[in-house]
Design an enzyme around this catalytic site. Sequence first.
Site, short mmCIF file in Angstrom:
data_model
loop_
_atom_site.label_atom_id
_atom_site.label_comp_id
_atom_site.label_asym_id
_atom_site.label_seq_id
_atom_site.Cartn_x
_atom_site.Cartn_y
_atom_site.Cartn_z
N LYS A 105 0.85 -1.19 0.00
CA LYS A 105 0.00 0.00 0.00
C LYS A 105 0.88 1.23 0.00
CE LYS A 105 -2.16 1.69 3.78
NZ LYS A 105 -3.16 1.90 4.84
N ASP A 150 -14.79 18.02 18.18
CA ASP A 150 -13.90 18.44 17.09
C ASP A 150 -13.60 19.92 17.27
OD1 ASP A 150 -13.40 17.05 14.00
OD2 ASP A 150 -12.92 19.16 14.31
N ASP A 210 0.22 8.79 13.79
CA ASP A 210 0.89 7.83 12.91
C ASP A 210 2.20 8.39 12.40
OD1 ASP A 210 -0.08 9.73 11.26
OD2 ASP A 210 -1.23 8.39 9.98
#
Lengths: 331, 331
Positions: free
Chosen positions: B71, B164, B229
């Site tokens: 990927k 948010d 990440d």
Amino acid sequence: MKPEGTLLLKRHEVAELLTLEECISAVEQVFKLQGEGKTAAPGVLGIHAHDGGFHIKAGLLDLSRPYFVAKANANFPQNMQRFGLPLIQGIIVLCDGENGYPLAVMDSTEITILRTGAATAVAAKYLARPDSKVATICGCGNQGRVSLRALMKVRPLDRAYAFDNDGAQAEHFARELSSELGIEVTVAGDLAEAVRKSDICVTCTPSKRYFLNREYIPPGMFVAAVGADNEEKQELDPRLMQKNKIIVDLLEQCATIGDLHHALECGLITREDIHAELGEIVAGRKTGRESAEEIIVFDSTGMALQDVVATVAVYERALSNNSTARMNFFA
Amino acid sequence: MKPEGTLLLKRHEVAELLTLEECISAVEQVFKLQGEGKTAAPGVLGIHAHDGGFHIKAGLLDLSRPYFVAKANANFPQNMQRFGLPLIQGIIVLCDGENGYPLAVMDSTEITILRTGAATAVAAKYLARPDSKVATICGCGNQGRVSLRALMKVRPLDRAYAFDNDGAQAEHFARELSSELGIEVTVAGDLAEAVRKSDICVTCTPSKRYFLNREYIPPGMFVAAVGADNEEKQELDPRLMQKNKIIVDLLEQCATIGDLHHALECGLITREDIHAELGEIVAGRKTGRESAEEIIVFDSTGMALQDVVATVAVYERALSNNSTARMNFFA
């Protein structure tokens, strides 16, 4: 400007879009950029499979604009016998380096072959004697073919010897390339003798045991070791690395998976004995050939950045080709 | 049997072919295999670009047969403002693990979102209190949506809070998910208060500074940190890692790019303080939740093997779908 979809290119389209001349010039450009320290480190990763393996090479380059390329190649040595499939198959994904959009997905086979042959030509341009007339090609597959074609672009060859364990392959190669290139290509019955009469020798076989002995090599020869791309493969007598001028494409990679790694492993040489990376020579930072007598060995393992420039050359040429299929993967 | 070409799958096709239930079950299976030591190490590589970067995750898995998946995801944070393009875009190449043939090329977006949500669900199944009723979702983008949907598959939620920085996003999320899931979803005006009333909290924001304070977390909560990440991102107060039970997807990866790495870096914990990798718990080799009071934190950075199983699930489902486009890249 929003992209209009991802170009999809088959192998024959890639072949039509990328000439060997253009590929040599693109690969020379990237070696120069690398030698000038203007390229970022590319990435490589390998995954072992039961009967072969997968390799990914990825890199980013600022060319006419920033581009990212990831190439996933599968390498399964028994593929032809077992499945009637090629040894190497792969897919390249080209992305816009500024926003990540996938600009193209294409066959990698043609690019892998051409960019490897192009590196051999660039190396020969800087490292083989200018008057080189005779070449021996060991390994009469696709890579052997492109190696000879590529050498013809940079040196005035008038004769070549074809060597392969499979005699029929060598015969076929000799017939085909003689007629295509208009030079005398003959099968090398005796490798030692063919090499002794040559100025250039390219090895591009899947061999796991060296077959090119030091004793075969005449003074002044340029040797390009192209076949070894994992730690198990070997083509050159490791003693050939001793006392001769060693040039590599990428030092760390050659020290791990190239023919170089055998010479390092058995302690015949150390990293300090490596003269240069090819890019440093193309960039003019280190000397190439310094005499007509010295033997120069080039260890070629294949740089991700060669794939990037070759892929971009294909893509930019394809943009003007309206017949190319496009797909919007994100629809 | 020669392959008949490479399947090409667009995002909406991937979405139609992979249900969240199937993805959760496939991802649970791969965590189990990994925990049992039955998977080979996958590969990851990252390339920085000027305004973002590219990540490649690749792995090989023996499922109904051996499959290889690579990927390539692009991550460009300013993409929407600058180009009207998504933050994350990517392409997946699926190959036969036995001969390397590229079986499919597809959009990666949907798979990345679903397999990440699926990991959160698998973690919640083993680590959240069985009677968990209320969840707070921090980050109301695609990942927030799939997180809540996925949690609903494994825990009897009847209420959720949406948080948010962009109030309109949170409003939209609350309206959409209330109606879709038939539970009460409301905007969390005060994060501390919402979290205090919740049993589960998922963070999936692009934050570079932690916002989930240790003081907010009630006893018995399950926290899933999904957003971080890369080494610059951070969502959890590093003190939250102290004295609580820490579960990771991949220890080395979390120690490098996950929220965990901040807690390790500032010396609040050491690797020995990590209780387990999720796979070890799914495989029954380590304990999951041991009391209704303990706080459990799951650091999710995304495993290449999640991509492999999710991609294979899409592919095997697509095989029966004759309308799918195919292309012979090697023609």
